[in-house]
Design a protein around this motif. Structure first.
Motif, PDB file in Angstrom:
ATOM      1  N   ALA A  88     -20.665 -13.106  10.292  1.00  0.00           N
ATOM      2  CA  ALA A  88     -19.534 -13.053   9.357  1.00  0.00           C
ATOM      3  C   ALA A  88     -18.815 -11.708   9.398  1.00  0.00           C
ATOM      4  CB  ALA A  88     -19.989 -13.361   7.935  1.00  0.00           C
ATOM      5  N   LYS A  89     -19.551 -10.612   9.463  1.00  0.00           N
ATOM      6  CA  LYS A  89     -18.917  -9.285   9.485  1.00  0.00           C
ATOM      7  C   LYS A  89     -18.001  -9.161  10.712  1.00  0.00           C
ATOM      8  CE  LYS A  89     -21.361  -6.124   7.751  1.00  0.00           C
ATOM      9  NZ  LYS A  89     -22.398  -5.153   7.416  1.00  0.00           N
ATOM     10  N   GLU A  90     -18.498  -9.598  11.860  1.00  0.00           N
ATOM     11  CA  GLU A  90     -17.705  -9.574  13.090  1.00  0.00           C
ATOM     12  C   GLU A  90     -16.504 -10.514  12.983  1.00  0.00           C
ATOM     13  OE1 GLU A  90     -18.231 -10.673  17.830  1.00  0.00           O
ATOM     14  OE2 GLU A  90     -19.985 -10.703  16.529  1.00  0.00           O
ATOM     15  N   THR A 147     -22.562  -7.987   0.457  1.00  0.00           N
ATOM     16  CA  THR A 147     -23.695  -8.403   1.282  1.00  0.00           C
ATOM     17  C   THR A 147     -24.801  -8.955   0.381  1.00  0.00           C
ATOM     18  OG1 THR A 147     -24.830  -6.270   1.180  1.00  0.00           O
ATOM     19  CG2 THR A 147     -23.208  -6.573   2.968  1.00  0.00           C
ATOM     20  N   PHE A 148     -25.752  -9.627   0.984  1.00  0.00           N
ATOM     21  CA  PHE A 148     -26.907 -10.092   0.226  1.00  0.00           C
ATOM     22  C   PHE A 148     -27.676  -8.894  -0.340  1.00  0.00           C
ATOM     23  CE2 PHE A 148     -26.317 -13.932   2.875  1.00  0.00           C
ATOM     24  CZ  PHE A 148     -26.306 -14.874   1.868  1.00  0.00           C
ATOM     25  N   GLY A 149     -27.642  -7.759   0.375  1.00  0.00           N
ATOM     26  CA  GLY A 149     -28.304  -6.546  -0.098  1.00  0.00           C
ATOM     27  C   GLY A 149     -27.663  -5.943  -1.332  1.00  0.00           C
ATOM     28  N   ASP A 150     -26.396  -6.284  -1.594  1.00  0.00           N
ATOM     29  CA  ASP A 150     -25.706  -5.779  -2.783  1.00  0.00           C
ATOM     30  C   ASP A 150     -26.149  -6.492  -4.056  1.00  0.00           C
ATOM     31  OD1 ASP A 150     -24.150  -4.002  -1.287  1.00  0.00           O
ATOM     32  OD2 ASP A 150     -22.566  -5.486  -0.979  1.00  0.00           O
ATOM     33  N   ILE A 196     -23.320 -10.992   5.174  1.00  0.00           N
ATOM     34  CA  ILE A 196     -22.273 -11.161   4.173  1.00  0.00           C
ATOM     35  C   ILE A 196     -22.629 -12.341   3.264  1.00  0.00           C
ATOM     36  CG2 ILE A 196     -19.821 -11.647   3.783  1.00  0.00           C
ATOM     37  CD1 ILE A 196     -20.348  -8.914   5.087  1.00  0.00           C
ATOM     38  N   ALA A 197     -22.808 -12.054   1.977  1.00  0.00           N
ATOM     39  CA  ALA A 197     -23.099 -13.107   0.998  1.00  0.00           C
ATOM     40  C   ALA A 197     -21.813 -13.826   0.590  1.00  0.00           C
ATOM     41  CB  ALA A 197     -23.779 -12.525  -0.233  1.00  0.00           C
ATOM     42  N   HIS A 198     -20.731 -13.059   0.488  1.00  0.00           N
ATOM     43  CA  HIS A 198     -19.456 -13.655   0.105  1.00  0.00           C
ATOM     44  C   HIS A 198     -18.339 -12.679   0.463  1.00  0.00           C
ATOM     45  CE1 HIS A 198     -16.745 -16.364  -1.873  1.00  0.00           C
ATOM     46  NE2 HIS A 198     -16.329 -15.441  -2.712  1.00  0.00           N
ATOM     47  N   SER A 199     -17.253 -13.223   0.967  1.00  0.00           N
ATOM     48  CA  SER A 199     -16.052 -12.419   1.180  1.00  0.00           C
ATOM     49  C   SER A 199     -14.837 -13.290   0.909  1.00  0.00           C
ATOM     50  CB  SER A 199     -15.994 -11.851   2.605  1.00  0.00           C
ATOM     51  OG  SER A 199     -15.754 -12.876   3.547  1.00  0.00           O
ATOM     52  N   VAL A 200     -13.794 -12.631   0.473  1.00  0.00           N
ATOM     53  CA  VAL A 200     -12.530 -13.300   0.195  1.00  0.00           C
ATOM     54  C   VAL A 200     -11.477 -12.597   1.040  1.00  0.00           C
ATOM     55  CG1 VAL A 200     -10.826 -13.892  -1.574  1.00  0.00           C
ATOM     56  CG2 VAL A 200     -13.260 -13.788  -2.178  1.00  0.00           C
ATOM     57  N   LEU A 201     -10.769 -13.383   1.850  1.00  0.00           N
ATOM     58  CA  LEU A 201      -9.728 -12.855   2.705  1.00  0.00           C
ATOM     59  C   LEU A 201      -8.414 -13.549   2.386  1.00  0.00           C
ATOM     60  CD1 LEU A 201     -12.517 -12.612   4.361  1.00  0.00           C
ATOM     61  CD2 LEU A 201     -11.033 -12.223   6.297  1.00  0.00           C
ATOM     62  N   VAL A 238     -15.382 -16.226   3.864  1.00  0.00           N
ATOM     63  CA  VAL A 238     -16.262 -16.135   5.029  1.00  0.00           C
ATOM     64  C   VAL A 238     -17.602 -15.614   4.530  1.00  0.00           C
ATOM     65  CG1 VAL A 238     -16.660 -15.102   7.298  1.00  0.00           C
ATOM     66  CG2 VAL A 238     -14.324 -15.631   6.572  1.00  0.00           C
ATOM     67  N   SER A 239     -18.682 -16.260   4.960  1.00  0.00           N
ATOM     68  CA  SER A 239     -20.015 -15.892   4.506  1.00  0.00           C
ATOM     69  C   SER A 239     -21.023 -16.157   5.613  1.00  0.00           C
ATOM     70  CB  SER A 239     -20.369 -16.733   3.272  1.00  0.00           C
ATOM     71  OG  SER A 239     -21.697 -16.523   2.882  1.00  0.00           O
ATOM     72  N   ASP A 240     -22.163 -15.517   5.509  1.00  0.00           N
ATOM     73  CA  ASP A 240     -23.299 -15.812   6.373  1.00  0.00           C
ATOM     74  C   ASP A 240     -24.288 -16.698   5.631  1.00  0.00           C
ATOM     75  OD1 ASP A 240     -22.954 -14.360   8.851  1.00  0.00           O
ATOM     76  OD2 ASP A 240     -23.279 -12.502   7.728  1.00  0.00           O
ATOM     77  N   SER A 241     -25.041 -17.470   6.405  1.00  0.00           N
ATOM     78  CA  SER A 241     -26.159 -18.207   5.819  1.00  0.00           C
ATOM     79  C   SER A 241     -27.338 -17.238   5.673  1.00  0.00           C
ATOM     80  CB  SER A 241     -26.554 -19.375   6.725  1.00  0.00           C
ATOM     81  OG  SER A 241     -26.982 -18.885   7.986  1.00  0.00           O
ATOM     82  N   ILE A 242     -28.321 -17.645   4.932  1.00  0.00           N
ATOM     83  CA  ILE A 242     -29.555 -16.867   4.818  1.00  0.00           C
ATOM     84  C   ILE A 242     -30.392 -17.184   6.054  1.00  0.00           C
ATOM     85  CG2 ILE A 242     -31.689 -16.595   3.486  1.00  0.00           C
ATOM     86  CD1 ILE A 242     -30.023 -17.252   0.983  1.00  0.00           C
TER      87      ILE A 242
END
Length: 138
Positions: free
Chosen positions: A15-17, A35-38, A52-57, A66-70
């Motif tokens: 997701a970050k890329e 991020t999930f770490g946040d 990335i746990a959640h992003s809004v673009l 855009v997000s990543d899965s666990i």
């Protein structure tokens, strides 16, 4: 009451890329990113914290997520998400088409077609399918 429908792209650690790619390819602006770490301490695996746990673009007035899965969650990549980018001019469509195909795959060349002066389909390097649609002038 107001309802908004937003495309949501779920990826497996890229997701970050992808966000950086969409910033360059589409001129997307990051409105929010976490991020999930946040998140408060939980039971997530250590390798999930940088994802990335959640992003809004946004692109102009359009908003997408855009997000990543666990890690370890099952995720099927491919055309599970499709996004149609509608532009008012063929040059912008051409720009998006060329940028999105870098590392991806052309599904349908950008061309004049009966409903659009410039229409094409590209699956980007993250497996997300984009229809690029140019509106006819009125």
């Amino acid at each position: 009451m107001s309802t908004q429908v937003n495309p949501f792209i779920l990826l497996d650690g890229t997701a970050k890329e992808a966000i950086q790619f969409y910033e360059q390819a589409l001129g997307a602006k990051v409105l929010f990113q976490q991020t999930f770490g946040d998140a408060p301490e939980g039971t997530l695996p250590a390798d999930a914290k940088a994802r990335i746990a959640h992003s809004v673009l946004s692109i102009d007035e359009a908003v997408f997520f855009v997000s990543d899965s666990i890690p370890g969650d099952s995720l099927v990549t491919g055309n599970h998400v499709g996004i149609c980018l509608s532009t008012s001019d063929a040059s912008t469509s051409q720009q998006f088409y060329e940028a999105l195909q870098q590392g991806g795959k052309v599904e349908m060349p950008l061309q004049e077609i009966y409903f659009s002066p410039a229409y094409g389909v590209v699956t980007d390097k993250f497996g997300v399918t984009f229809q690029i649609f140019t509106k006819r002038p009125r």
